[in-house]
Design a protein around this motif. Structure first.
Motif, PDB file in Angstrom:
ATOM      1  N   ASP A 136      22.319  47.103  -6.830  1.00  0.00           N
ATOM      2  CA  ASP A 136      21.345  47.636  -5.884  1.00  0.00           C
ATOM      3  C   ASP A 136      21.619  49.083  -5.479  1.00  0.00           C
ATOM      4  N   MET A 137      22.723  49.641  -5.937  1.00  0.00           N
ATOM      5  CA  MET A 137      23.072  51.012  -5.594  1.00  0.00           C
ATOM      6  C   MET A 137      22.231  51.986  -6.422  1.00  0.00           C
ATOM      7  N   LEU A 138      21.677  52.994  -5.756  1.00  0.00           N
ATOM      8  CA  LEU A 138      20.933  54.046  -6.437  1.00  0.00           C
ATOM      9  C   LEU A 138      21.947  54.976  -7.097  1.00  0.00           C
ATOM     10  N   LYS A 139      21.821  55.178  -8.406  1.00  0.00           N
ATOM     11  CA  LYS A 139      22.777  55.992  -9.157  1.00  0.00           C
ATOM     12  C   LYS A 139      22.086  57.250  -9.683  1.00  0.00           C
ATOM     13  N   LEU A 140      22.556  58.422  -9.195  1.00  0.00           N
ATOM     14  CA  LEU A 140      22.005  59.712  -9.597  1.00  0.00           C
ATOM     15  C   LEU A 140      23.085  60.543 -10.270  1.00  0.00           C
ATOM     16  N   ILE A 141      22.683  61.350 -11.240  1.00  0.00           N
ATOM     17  CA  ILE A 141      23.613  62.226 -11.948  1.00  0.00           C
ATOM     18  C   ILE A 141      23.168  63.671 -11.756  1.00  0.00           C
ATOM     19  N   ILE A 142      24.145  64.537 -11.511  1.00  0.00           N
ATOM     20  CA  ILE A 142      23.887  65.968 -11.410  1.00  0.00           C
ATOM     21  C   ILE A 142      24.058  66.551 -12.813  1.00  0.00           C
ATOM     22  N   ILE A 143      23.019  67.245 -13.295  1.00  0.00           N
ATOM     23  CA  ILE A 143      23.022  67.712 -14.683  1.00  0.00           C
ATOM     24  C   ILE A 143      22.731  69.209 -14.782  1.00  0.00           C
ATOM     25  N   ASP A 144      23.158  69.809 -15.902  1.00  0.00           N
ATOM     26  CA  ASP A 144      22.794  71.191 -16.224  1.00  0.00           C
ATOM     27  C   ASP A 144      21.404  71.225 -16.848  1.00  0.00           C
ATOM     28  N   GLY A 145      21.102  70.225 -17.647  1.00  0.00           N
ATOM     29  CA  GLY A 145      19.829  70.086 -18.324  1.00  0.00           C
ATOM     30  C   GLY A 145      19.737  68.677 -18.865  1.00  0.00           C
ATOM     31  N   VAL A 146      18.544  68.218 -19.105  1.00  0.00           N
ATOM     32  CA  VAL A 146      18.354  66.839 -19.551  1.00  0.00           C
ATOM     33  C   VAL A 146      18.834  66.696 -20.994  1.00  0.00           C
ATOM     34  N   SER A 147      19.836  65.866 -21.180  1.00  0.00           N
ATOM     35  CA  SER A 147      20.352  65.588 -22.520  1.00  0.00           C
ATOM     36  C   SER A 147      19.771  64.260 -23.003  1.00  0.00           C
ATOM     37  N   ARG A 148      19.969  63.996 -24.268  1.00  0.00           N
ATOM     38  CA  ARG A 148      19.510  62.719 -24.826  1.00  0.00           C
ATOM     39  C   ARG A 148      20.200  61.551 -24.118  1.00  0.00           C
ATOM     40  N   GLU A 149      21.510  61.687 -23.848  1.00  0.00           N
ATOM     41  CA  GLU A 149      22.267  60.625 -23.176  1.00  0.00           C
ATOM     42  C   GLU A 149      21.683  60.327 -21.795  1.00  0.00           C
ATOM     43  N   VAL A 150      21.364  61.361 -21.038  1.00  0.00           N
ATOM     44  CA  VAL A 150      20.808  61.182 -19.698  1.00  0.00           C
ATOM     45  C   VAL A 150      19.412  60.570 -19.769  1.00  0.00           C
ATOM     46  N   ALA A 151      18.580  61.056 -20.673  1.00  0.00           N
ATOM     47  CA  ALA A 151      17.221  60.519 -20.816  1.00  0.00           C
ATOM     48  C   ALA A 151      17.251  59.044 -21.204  1.00  0.00           C
ATOM     49  N   GLU A 152      18.110  58.675 -22.134  1.00  0.00           N
ATOM     50  CA  GLU A 152      18.211  57.271 -22.546  1.00  0.00           C
ATOM     51  C   GLU A 152      18.776  56.402 -21.423  1.00  0.00           C
ATOM     52  N   ALA A 153      19.751  56.936 -20.679  1.00  0.00           N
ATOM     53  CA  ALA A 153      20.321  56.179 -19.558  1.00  0.00           C
ATOM     54  C   ALA A 153      19.267  55.930 -18.499  1.00  0.00           C
ATOM     55  N   ALA A 208      18.036  68.687  -2.122  1.00  0.00           N
ATOM     56  CA  ALA A 208      17.538  68.207  -3.422  1.00  0.00           C
ATOM     57  C   ALA A 208      18.012  66.775  -3.682  1.00  0.00           C
ATOM     58  N   ILE A 209      19.252  66.490  -3.350  1.00  0.00           N
ATOM     59  CA  ILE A 209      19.780  65.133  -3.542  1.00  0.00           C
ATOM     60  C   ILE A 209      19.052  64.158  -2.621  1.00  0.00           C
ATOM     61  N   ARG A 210      18.890  64.539  -1.367  1.00  0.00           N
ATOM     62  CA  ARG A 210      18.200  63.668  -0.409  1.00  0.00           C
ATOM     63  C   ARG A 210      16.754  63.415  -0.845  1.00  0.00           C
ATOM     64  N   ASN A 211      16.072  64.457  -1.294  1.00  0.00           N
ATOM     65  CA  ASN A 211      14.683  64.291  -1.754  1.00  0.00           C
ATOM     66  C   ASN A 211      14.604  63.346  -2.941  1.00  0.00           C
ATOM     67  N   ARG A 212      15.519  63.499  -3.904  1.00  0.00           N
ATOM     68  CA  ARG A 212      15.507  62.629  -5.084  1.00  0.00           C
ATOM     69  C   ARG A 212      15.851  61.190  -4.709  1.00  0.00           C
ATOM     70  N   ALA A 213      16.797  61.020  -3.806  1.00  0.00           N
ATOM     71  CA  ALA A 213      17.188  59.668  -3.379  1.00  0.00           C
ATOM     72  C   ALA A 213      16.054  58.957  -2.660  1.00  0.00           C
ATOM     73  N   ASN A 214      15.172  59.713  -2.006  1.00  0.00           N
ATOM     74  CA  ASN A 214      14.051  59.108  -1.273  1.00  0.00           C
ATOM     75  C   ASN A 214      12.830  58.869  -2.127  1.00  0.00           C
ATOM     76  N   GLN A 215      12.837  59.330  -3.383  1.00  0.00           N
ATOM     77  CA  GLN A 215      11.708  59.078  -4.283  1.00  0.00           C
ATOM     78  C   GLN A 215      11.768  57.645  -4.781  1.00  0.00           C
ATOM     79  N   PRO A 216      10.621  57.037  -5.053  1.00  0.00           N
ATOM     80  CA  PRO A 216      10.636  55.684  -5.629  1.00  0.00           C
ATOM     81  C   PRO A 216      11.340  55.675  -6.982  1.00  0.00           C
ATOM     82  N   VAL A 217      12.011  54.580  -7.271  1.00  0.00           N
ATOM     83  CA  VAL A 217      12.751  54.448  -8.529  1.00  0.00           C
ATOM     84  C   VAL A 217      11.831  54.193  -9.681  1.00  0.00           C
TER      85      VAL A 217
END
Length: 77
Positions: free
Chosen positions: A33-50, A68-77
């Motif tokens: 149930d934990m929301l898992k976010l990753i900080i990235i330089d750019g979208v890689s294939r690994e991140v997109a597939e994950a 930015a983190i708070r805004n992303r965490a509050n967006q629907p999954v």
């Protein structure tokens, strides 16, 4: 995480011992149930597939701010 529950986990995509995706994958079964976010330089294939497979719930591109983190965490999954 073993000592205190968290609703949101934010990790960098590049960690010392593994990738952020690998770390989130290792937590998926224990903290579903934990929301898992990753900080990235750019979208890689690994991140997109994950994201597509539900290993992570999303990402925030660098440079990162607490807003930015708070805004992303509050967006629907």
């Amino acid at each position: 995480l073993e000592q205190q529950e968290a609703d949101v986990l934010v990790v960098d995509e590049t960690m010392e011992d593994c990738s952020g995706v690998d770390f989130c994958m290792s937590l998926a079964g224990r903290y579903p149930d934990m929301l898992k976010l990753i900080i990235i330089d750019g979208v890689s294939r690994e991140v997109a597939e994950a994201r597509q497979k539900g290993i992570i719930d999303g990402y925030v591109e660098k440079p990162v701010s607490d807003t930015a983190i708070r805004n992303r965490a509050n967006q629907p999954v």
